[in-house]
Each structure stands twice: as structure tokens, then as C-alpha cells.
Design a protein around this motif. Sequence first.
Motif, PDB file in Angstrom:
ATOM      1  N   PHE A   1       0.830  -1.198   0.000  1.00  0.00           N
ATOM      2  CA  PHE A   1       0.000   0.000   0.000  1.00  0.00           C
ATOM      3  C   PHE A   1       0.870   1.256   0.000  1.00  0.00           C
ATOM      4  O   PHE A   1       0.635   2.187  -0.781  1.00  0.00           O
ATOM      5  N   ILE A   2       1.896   1.277   0.846  1.00  0.00           N
ATOM      6  CA  ILE A   2       2.781   2.446   0.898  1.00  0.00           C
ATOM      7  C   ILE A   2       3.491   2.629  -0.441  1.00  0.00           C
ATOM      8  O   ILE A   2       3.631   3.754  -0.936  1.00  0.00           O
TER       9      ILE A   2
ATOM     10  N   ILE B   1      -1.221   6.934   7.462  1.00  0.00           N
ATOM     11  CA  ILE B   1      -1.721   5.892   6.558  1.00  0.00           C
ATOM     12  C   ILE B   1      -3.173   6.180   6.157  1.00  0.00           C
ATOM     13  O   ILE B   1      -3.549   6.050   5.002  1.00  0.00           O
ATOM     14  N   CYS B   2      -3.981   6.573   7.105  1.00  0.00           N
ATOM     15  CA  CYS B   2      -5.386   6.902   6.829  1.00  0.00           C
ATOM     16  C   CYS B   2      -5.603   8.403   7.006  1.00  0.00           C
ATOM     17  O   CYS B   2      -6.632   8.841   7.519  1.00  0.00           O
ATOM     18  N   GLY B   3      -4.620   9.195   6.580  1.00  0.00           N
ATOM     19  CA  GLY B   3      -4.627  10.628   6.812  1.00  0.00           C
ATOM     20  C   GLY B   3      -5.638  11.416   6.014  1.00  0.00           C
ATOM     21  O   GLY B   3      -5.942  12.553   6.358  1.00  0.00           O
TER      22      GLY B   3
ATOM     23  N   GLU C   1      -9.740   9.991   1.024  1.00  0.00           N
ATOM     24  CA  GLU C   1      -9.454   9.314  -0.239  1.00  0.00           C
ATOM     25  C   GLU C   1      -8.424   8.198  -0.040  1.00  0.00           C
ATOM     26  O   GLU C   1      -8.544   7.128  -0.628  1.00  0.00           O
ATOM     27  N   ARG C   2      -7.412   8.440   0.803  1.00  0.00           N
ATOM     28  CA  ARG C   2      -6.403   7.422   1.066  1.00  0.00           C
ATOM     29  C   ARG C   2      -7.022   6.244   1.814  1.00  0.00           C
ATOM     30  O   ARG C   2      -6.722   5.090   1.533  1.00  0.00           O
TER      31      ARG C   2
ATOM     32  N   ASN D   1      -3.115  15.660   7.392  1.00  0.00           N
ATOM     33  CA  ASN D   1      -3.880  15.626   6.129  1.00  0.00           C
ATOM     34  C   ASN D   1      -2.979  15.672   4.898  1.00  0.00           C
ATOM     35  O   ASN D   1      -3.451  15.948   3.804  1.00  0.00           O
ATOM     36  N   GLY D   2      -1.699  15.393   5.090  1.00  0.00           N
ATOM     37  CA  GLY D   2      -0.756  15.402   3.984  1.00  0.00           C
ATOM     38  C   GLY D   2      -0.334  13.995   3.609  1.00  0.00           C
ATOM     39  O   GLY D   2      -1.107  13.040   3.757  1.00  0.00           O
ATOM     40  N   PRO D   3       0.895  13.851   3.138  1.00  0.00           N
ATOM     41  CA  PRO D   3       1.372  12.542   2.674  1.00  0.00           C
ATOM     42  C   PRO D   3       1.625  11.575   3.825  1.00  0.00           C
ATOM     43  O   PRO D   3       1.692  11.971   4.990  1.00  0.00           O
TER      44      PRO D   3
END
Length: 91
Positions: free
Chosen positions: A6-7, A55-57, A60-61, A38-40
Amino acid sequence: MSMREFIEAEGKLGQVLDLGRRVEARHEAAAIMKEYDNGPILLFEAGGAKVASGICGTRERLYRAIGASGGDYCSRLIAAVNNPVEPEVVD
């Protein structure tokens, strides 16, 4: 999909920032995570451990992580909670 897969997939979307360094676990790690809220996905080392933050920031992610869209998000999340999978521990 594994966490590593996933990463890697998120990296191809430009959604991963590898700091490439150790950070002080007590205060610096929290400050960095707050700065990128709320970033990467952030990758770094802290307290002798490898850390992946955010990871779930974003919504959409999270949808991508569970293979959902906005319309079936709740049912996919409920199914995942009701059917947990044992983690595979790797180095």
C-alpha cells in the motif's frame, strides 16, 4: 494488499514523504506529524523503530486502503472489522 504494498502504491501517486532520518521520539515526531496533518504518508525512524504515519490521513487514502469508494465505504469498513486478518510479521 500488505502495508508495504500500500505504501509503495501511494508512493507512485506522490503520497509518501520519506524523511530519510531519525527523529526524536518524544516531541519531534509528534510535531512533524502535526505539521503534515492531512498530507502525505510520512516515513521516518523514531525510538529505534520504523514509523509510517498518516496511513489513513485523508478520506481518499482510506478509501484506497480498503478498496472502497464513497458509496460503499461503510459496508467495506464494517466487513473489514467483522473479518479481521492475522498480520504477517516481517523484518
